[in-house]
Scaffold this motif. Structure first.
Motif, PDB file in Angstrom:
ATOM      1  N   TRP A 164      -6.615   1.964 -11.962  1.00  0.00           N
ATOM      2  CA  TRP A 164      -6.106   1.242 -10.799  1.00  0.00           C
ATOM      3  C   TRP A 164      -5.982   2.137  -9.568  1.00  0.00           C
ATOM      4  O   TRP A 164      -5.219   1.863  -8.652  1.00  0.00           O
ATOM      5  CB  TRP A 164      -4.810   0.500 -11.115  1.00  0.00           C
ATOM      6  N   LEU A 211       3.587   0.972  -9.947  1.00  0.00           N
ATOM      7  CA  LEU A 211       3.486  -0.477 -10.060  1.00  0.00           C
ATOM      8  C   LEU A 211       3.955  -1.150  -8.780  1.00  0.00           C
ATOM      9  O   LEU A 211       5.048  -0.881  -8.290  1.00  0.00           O
ATOM     10  CB  LEU A 211       4.306  -0.961 -11.255  1.00  0.00           C
ATOM     11  N   TYR A 242      -1.870  -8.462 -10.213  1.00  0.00           N
ATOM     12  CA  TYR A 242      -3.029  -7.660 -10.611  1.00  0.00           C
ATOM     13  C   TYR A 242      -4.096  -8.565 -11.232  1.00  0.00           C
ATOM     14  O   TYR A 242      -3.775  -9.385 -12.091  1.00  0.00           O
ATOM     15  CB  TYR A 242      -2.607  -6.585 -11.616  1.00  0.00           C
ATOM     16  N   THR A 295       5.394  -4.179  -7.280  1.00  0.00           N
ATOM     17  CA  THR A 295       6.123  -5.368  -7.738  1.00  0.00           C
ATOM     18  C   THR A 295       6.006  -6.540  -6.761  1.00  0.00           C
ATOM     19  O   THR A 295       6.488  -7.622  -7.058  1.00  0.00           O
ATOM     20  CB  THR A 295       7.609  -5.044  -7.973  1.00  0.00           C
ATOM     21  N   GLY A 312       1.279  -6.710 -13.985  1.00  0.00           N
ATOM     22  CA  GLY A 312       0.909  -5.299 -14.050  1.00  0.00           C
ATOM     23  C   GLY A 312      -0.283  -5.135 -14.947  1.00  0.00           C
ATOM     24  O   GLY A 312      -0.615  -6.021 -15.734  1.00  0.00           O
ATOM     25  N   THR A 354       1.627  -1.330 -18.820  1.00  0.00           N
ATOM     26  CA  THR A 354       2.833  -1.368 -17.986  1.00  0.00           C
ATOM     27  C   THR A 354       3.790  -2.453 -18.455  1.00  0.00           C
ATOM     28  O   THR A 354       4.744  -2.777 -17.768  1.00  0.00           O
ATOM     29  CB  THR A 354       2.476  -1.640 -16.514  1.00  0.00           C
TER      30      THR A 354
END
Length: 180
Positions: free
Chosen positions: A88, A10, A16, A12, A33, A37
């Motif tokens: 992803w 992920l 997304y 941060t 996310g 997630t």
């Protein structure tokens, strides 16, 4: 299985966006996310940019889908397309992250970059400009004005749209009379 490289790490510092990703919605909690997630992606690029700006994030990660919208770049917020909507994983070379400028009257612009002076990138998209239908209107896949070398546009496929028709010219002078 961390050794196979398929797990999502992920980001941060990013928002997304995935119109075709599970749970995608433009709301006050999107973009933190992908689904699974603890978050969900935003559904549109423009909304994702707004979320990045509000949260102080510098990247918007965009999954494969068709996005029909005009995207206005914000200084210092980069757009990265070419992500699979389900895992992803990044695949810029075969991206289907498609941004199509909207139809309408007046000049048509798919991406607008005005006054970009901080590092800002656009990478991994198929960009299609809409055709201009208004008399004298222009079609821009990427419209850039008053921006410095900080704007980095690369690894995209860019397709132009048609410009609008010209205006009708004035009538010519009458010719000489004919003879018998």
């Amino acid at each position: 299985v961390p050794d196979d490289g398929c797990e999502l790490a992920l980001d941060t510092g990013a928002i997304y966006v995935g119109a075709d990703s599970g749970g995608a919605a433009d709301d006050a909690t999107c973009g933190l996310g992908p689904r699974g997630t603890g978050g969900h992606p935003c559904a549109s690029i423009g909304y994702g940019i707004g979320r990045a700006q509000a949260l102080g994030r510098t990247r918007v990660l965009v999954a494969d889908a068709l996005y029909v919208e005009q995207v206005i770049l914000v200084n210092g917020i980069s757009l990265f397309g070419g992500y699979r909507a389900d895992t992803w994983e990044r695949h810029v070379a075969s991206t289907t992250t498609t941004l199509r400028g909207p139809e309408g009257v007046g000049d048509r612009k798919a991406i607008v970059a005005i006054g970009i002076t901080s590092p800002t990138a656009v990478e991994g998209f198929v960009i299609n400009a809409a055709n201009a239908v208004s008399v004298g209107a222009n079609s821009y896949a990427i419209y850039v004005r008053n921006s410095t070398g900080a704007l980095d546009i690369h690894d995209n496929l860019v397709f132009a749209g048609l410009g609008g028709p010209g205006s009708t010219g004035s009538g010519g002078a009458s010719g000489d009379n004919g003879v018998n």
